[in-house]
Design an enzyme around this catalytic site. Structure first.
Site, PDB file in Angstrom:
ATOM      1  N   ASN A 101       0.853  -1.183   0.000  1.00 21.51           N
ATOM      2  CA  ASN A 101       0.000   0.000   0.000  1.00 21.51           C
ATOM      3  C   ASN A 101       0.886   1.230   0.000  1.00 21.51           C
ATOM      4  O   ASN A 101       2.006   1.196   0.506  1.00 21.51           O
ATOM      5  CB  ASN A 101      -0.878   0.011   1.255  1.00 21.51           C
ATOM      6  CG  ASN A 101      -1.846   1.194   1.282  1.00 21.51           C
ATOM      7  OD1 ASN A 101      -2.456   1.536   0.268  1.00 21.51           O
ATOM      8  ND2 ASN A 101      -1.972   1.845   2.439  1.00 21.51           N
ATOM      9  N   HIS A 103       0.822   5.132   1.377  1.00 22.72           N
ATOM     10  CA  HIS A 103       0.077   5.983   2.308  1.00 22.72           C
ATOM     11  C   HIS A 103       0.715   7.375   2.326  1.00 22.72           C
ATOM     12  O   HIS A 103       1.935   7.487   2.435  1.00 22.72           O
ATOM     13  CB  HIS A 103       0.083   5.368   3.712  1.00 22.72           C
ATOM     14  CG  HIS A 103      -0.731   6.170   4.669  1.00 22.72           C
ATOM     15  ND1 HIS A 103      -2.110   6.172   4.642  1.00 22.72           N
ATOM     16  CD2 HIS A 103      -0.371   7.038   5.645  1.00 22.72           C
ATOM     17  CE1 HIS A 103      -2.565   7.001   5.578  1.00 22.72           C
ATOM     18  NE2 HIS A 103      -1.535   7.540   6.203  1.00 22.72           N
ATOM     19  N   SER A 130       4.760   6.840   2.436  1.00 26.04           N
ATOM     20  CA  SER A 130       5.368   5.555   2.807  1.00 26.04           C
ATOM     21  C   SER A 130       4.760   4.450   1.957  1.00 26.04           C
ATOM     22  O   SER A 130       3.544   4.438   1.726  1.00 26.04           O
ATOM     23  CB  SER A 130       5.040   5.214   4.273  1.00 26.04           C
ATOM     24  OG  SER A 130       5.318   6.284   5.147  1.00 26.04           O
ATOM     25  N   ASP A 139      -2.986   0.807   7.700  1.00 27.08           N
ATOM     26  CA  ASP A 139      -1.826   1.689   7.515  1.00 27.08           C
ATOM     27  C   ASP A 139      -0.668   1.373   8.465  1.00 27.08           C
ATOM     28  O   ASP A 139       0.090   2.270   8.852  1.00 27.08           O
ATOM     29  CB  ASP A 139      -2.240   3.178   7.628  1.00 27.08           C
ATOM     30  CG  ASP A 139      -3.228   3.568   6.547  1.00 27.08           C
ATOM     31  OD1 ASP A 139      -3.151   2.991   5.445  1.00 27.08           O
ATOM     32  OD2 ASP A 139      -4.084   4.425   6.794  1.00 27.08           O
ATOM     33  N   GLU A 168       5.263  10.139  -4.136  1.00 22.56           N
ATOM     34  CA  GLU A 168       4.577   8.838  -4.205  1.00 22.56           C
ATOM     35  C   GLU A 168       4.889   8.171  -5.535  1.00 22.56           C
ATOM     36  O   GLU A 168       5.134   6.956  -5.610  1.00 22.56           O
ATOM     37  CB  GLU A 168       3.060   9.015  -4.059  1.00 22.56           C
ATOM     38  CG  GLU A 168       2.622   9.558  -2.710  1.00 22.56           C
ATOM     39  CD  GLU A 168       1.105   9.613  -2.560  1.00 22.56           C
ATOM     40  OE1 GLU A 168       0.413   8.731  -3.101  1.00 22.56           O
ATOM     41  OE2 GLU A 168       0.617  10.540  -1.889  1.00 22.56           O
TER      42      GLU A 168
HETATM   43  C1  GRF Z   1      -2.654   8.873  -2.842  1.00 24.89           C
HETATM   44  O1  GRF Z   1      -2.332  10.044  -2.154  1.00 24.89           O
HETATM   45  C2  GRF Z   1      -2.348   7.673  -2.003  1.00 24.89           C
HETATM   46  O2  GRF Z   1      -1.246   7.835  -1.173  1.00 24.89           O
HETATM   47  C3  GRF Z   1      -3.587   7.541  -1.163  1.00 24.89           C
HETATM   48  O3  GRF Z   1      -4.635   7.896  -2.010  1.00 24.89           O
HETATM   49  C4  GRF Z   1      -4.144   8.740  -3.054  1.00 24.89           C
HETATM   50  C5  GRF Z   1      -4.471   8.052  -4.339  1.00 24.89           C
HETATM   51  O4  GRF Z   1      -4.114   8.802  -5.457  1.00 24.89           O
HETATM   52  N1  GRF Z   1      -3.663   6.225  -0.590  1.00 24.89           N
HETATM   53  P1  GRF Z   1      -4.115   8.134  -6.885  1.00 24.89           P
HETATM   54  O5  GRF Z   1      -5.478   7.494  -7.085  1.00 24.89           O
HETATM   55  O6  GRF Z   1      -3.010   7.137  -6.939  1.00 24.89           O
HETATM   56  O7  GRF Z   1      -3.899   9.279  -7.839  1.00 24.89           O
END
Ligand code: GRF
Length: 204
Positions: A101, A103, A130, A139, A168
């Protein structure tokens, strides 16, 4: 050929980052028919499926349908990427050790929702994201890689979220690649990467 099934609920920008990184994405599954990411995936010739949670009376029934859809693709890795459903323990156990996942916080700070607003309210000076293995506790789970960004004086939620999201898109493909290459080792709940790869990024 090893492969990934990615679960999304919306925009799917992390899924897109994985596809663009050249990772072997076998399928993208969404619990919402209107998830924007589905269109991107289909446009790239990737199999898509919709398992709408509203069609199932219980969480267990929904998760069972999800398992059937995922297992049909026989993935090595399941990647949650903005998948906004709480999963049952049975589901988590089934994929434990091969489900990741992303987060949007420096865990263990700010698990759950609204992480950017909470980071601003707490006055932290560093925030980030993360990638972790998924365990039954939301989480939590062994952390593979984190990226930190500064929290700047005039930040609002939108600016901070964008700064984190850019990171991310760097760390999630990296973590998935390490996993598929068999480079991740978990020792006493702590993840190590074989070879000397840095498990942290700082993006000022
Ligand atoms: C991201 O910020 C992720 O960390 C969180 O939800 C958001 C999803 O964004 N879990 P996307 O759908 O990948 O654009």
């Amino acid at each position: 050929m090893n492969s990934i099934v990615i679960l999304i609920s919306g925009r799917g920008s992390n899924m897109q980052a994985m596809v663009e990184a050249g990772l072997p994405v076998a399928a993208v599954i969404s619990n919402r028919a209107d998830a924007a990411g589905l269109e991107y995936a289909a446009g790239r010739g990737i199999a898509t499926a919709i398992i709408a949670h509203r069609d199932y009376a219980t969480r267990e029934a929904f998760d069972a349908a999800l398992v059937r859809a995922i297992d049909g693709f026989r993935p090595d890795l399941v990647a949650l990427a903005g998948f906004m459903r709480i999963l049952t323990e049975d589901f988590v156990l089934r994929y434990q050790g091969r489900m990741l996942n992303i987060h949007p916080s420096l865990l263990p700070a700010f698990p759950g929702l609204d992480t950017h607003a909470r980071a601003l309210a707490a006055g932290v000076k560093l925030h980030g994201c993360s990638v972790h293995f998924v365990t039954a506790e939301l989480d939590h789970g062994p952390i593979i890689i984190q990226a930190a960004v500064p929290v700047l004086p005039h930040d609002d939620e939108v600016k901070l979220a964008a700064r984190v999201l850019a990171q991310e898109h760097r760390i999630y493909p990296q973590a998935a690649r390490w996993f598929l290459d068999g480079n991740l080792v978990i020792e006493s709940g702590v993840v190590r990467v074989k070879g000397d790869h840095p498990q942290q990024l700082y993006a000022p």
